[in-house]
Design an enzyme around this catalytic site. Structure first.
Site, short mmCIF file in Angstrom:
data_model
loop_
_atom_site.label_atom_id
_atom_site.label_comp_id
_atom_site.label_asym_id
_atom_site.label_seq_id
_atom_site.Cartn_x
_atom_site.Cartn_y
_atom_site.Cartn_z
N LYS A 13 47.60 42.37 37.41
CA LYS A 13 47.16 41.48 38.00
C LYS A 13 46.45 40.26 37.51
CE LYS A 13 44.87 43.54 41.21
NZ LYS A 13 45.49 45.85 40.57
N ARG A 88 41.16 44.32 49.62
CA ARG A 88 41.79 45.83 49.85
C ARG A 88 41.94 46.58 50.62
NH1 ARG A 88 40.55 46.05 43.42
NH2 ARG A 88 41.33 48.24 42.56
N ARG A 127 46.89 51.84 28.28
CA ARG A 127 45.56 51.08 28.37
C ARG A 127 44.42 51.42 27.53
NH1 ARG A 127 44.79 47.80 34.37
NH2 ARG A 127 43.23 49.08 34.77
N ARG A 135 36.84 51.28 29.49
CA ARG A 135 37.14 52.36 31.22
C ARG A 135 37.45 53.13 31.92
NH1 ARG A 135 40.41 47.43 35.41
NH2 ARG A 135 39.72 49.08 36.14
N ARG A 146 43.47 56.03 42.57
CA ARG A 146 43.49 54.84 42.77
C ARG A 146 45.00 54.53 43.52
NH1 ARG A 146 42.29 51.91 37.79
NH2 ARG A 146 41.86 50.71 39.10
P1 AMP Z 1 40.03 46.97 39.59
O1 AMP Z 1 39.95 46.61 37.80
O2 AMP Z 1 40.20 45.09 40.53
O3 AMP Z 1 40.77 47.79 39.29
O4 AMP Z 1 39.10 47.23 40.17
C1 AMP Z 1 38.21 48.42 39.92
C2 AMP Z 1 37.33 49.66 41.19
O5 AMP Z 1 36.34 48.73 40.98
C3 AMP Z 1 38.31 50.64 42.24
O6 AMP Z 1 38.80 50.80 41.59
C4 AMP Z 1 36.90 50.29 43.20
O7 AMP Z 1 36.71 51.52 43.24
C5 AMP Z 1 35.99 48.78 43.43
N1 AMP Z 1 37.12 47.46 43.51
C6 AMP Z 1 37.20 46.72 43.19
N2 AMP Z 1 37.75 45.52 44.10
C7 AMP Z 1 37.21 46.59 44.77
C8 AMP Z 1 37.52 46.06 46.65
N3 AMP Z 1 37.89 44.93 47.33
N4 AMP Z 1 36.46 46.85 47.44
C9 AMP Z 1 36.16 48.18 47.11
N5 AMP Z 1 36.19 48.55 45.68
C10 AMP Z 1 36.66 47.56 45.17
#
Ligand code: AMP
Length: 193
Positions: A13, A88, A127, A135, A146
């Site tokens: 993404k 999400r 990654r 990360r 996840r």
């Molecule tokens: P990402 O970089 O999009 O994979 O997000 C990393 C982490 O941030 C996720 O695993 C969640 O813990 C949190 N997170 C990001 N976006 C959301 C969202 N829209 N709702 C809830 N938690 C989020």
């Protein structure tokens, strides 16, 4: 152009958002990036987010909806945006609908990038190695959590948009360029329609 990119962790993404930004001159709204900045800055949201992100779970909807509502009121989103990592949950999708309705704005497309779980595990392992563990949530254990959260809470978001005939699905198993081209084709078909 106002888009949502949906897809499991490691589906690409972020990479595809970057492509779309360059092509359409829109901004990327990544809630993951927003939360990581909040963690780095040590804000109250950041302090709360750190443990949740590291466990691979989701932040509460109300906090995320407020973050996005604030960001969508910034002038740079007026020419369009790519939402990466939001919504999400179905609750977040419903709140986004209300938010956009209130601004008399509509989404152009919701693009779901699909990738098999086994391939995602390989990508996240790479990654994690390449980023030197930058990360904290790029570990196999957190990824499994996840993915489970994705199947349980975010796949229903795809169904939500499918039932509204807004969902387009692209196969995310190809190379970055192949996936990018599939997205371009889909968007140009939409523009010509
Ligand atoms: P990402 O970089 O999009 O994979 O997000 C990393 C982490 O941030 C996720 O695993 C969640 O813990 C949190 N997170 C990001 N976006 C959301 C969202 N829209 N709702 C809830 N938690 C989020």
């Amino acid at each position: 152009m106002r888009l949502i990119l949906l897809g499991p962790p490691g589906a690409g993404k972020g990479t595809q958002s970057q492509r779309l930004i360059a092509k359409y001159g829109v901004v990327q709204l990544s809630t993951g990036d927003m939360l990581r900045s909040a963690v780095a800055a040590g804000t109250p949201v950041g302090v709360r987010a750190k443990a949740i992100i590291d466990r691979g779970e989701l932040m509460p909807d109300d906090i995320m909806i407020e973050l996005i509502a604030d960001r969508l009121s910034d002038a740079d989103t007026a020419s369009g945006f790519v939402l990466d990592g939001f919504p999400r949950t179905v609750g977040q999708a419903e709140a986004l609908d209300e938010l956009l309705d209130g601004k008399h704005l509509a989404l152009d497309a919701v693009i779901e990038i699909t990738v098999d779980d086994a391939v995602l595990e390989g990508r996240i392992a790479t990654r994690a190695q390449e980023s030197g563990g930058a990360r904290g949530d790029d570990t196999l254990e957190t990824l499994k959590r996840r993915l489970a959260v994705y199947h349980a809470q975010t796949e229903p978001v795809a169904a939500y948009y499918r039932s509204r005939e807004m969902l387009k699905t692209v196969d995310g198993m190809g190379t970055m360029d192949q996936v990018g081209e599939a997205i371009d084709t889909l968007l140009s078909a939409r523009t010509e329609a």
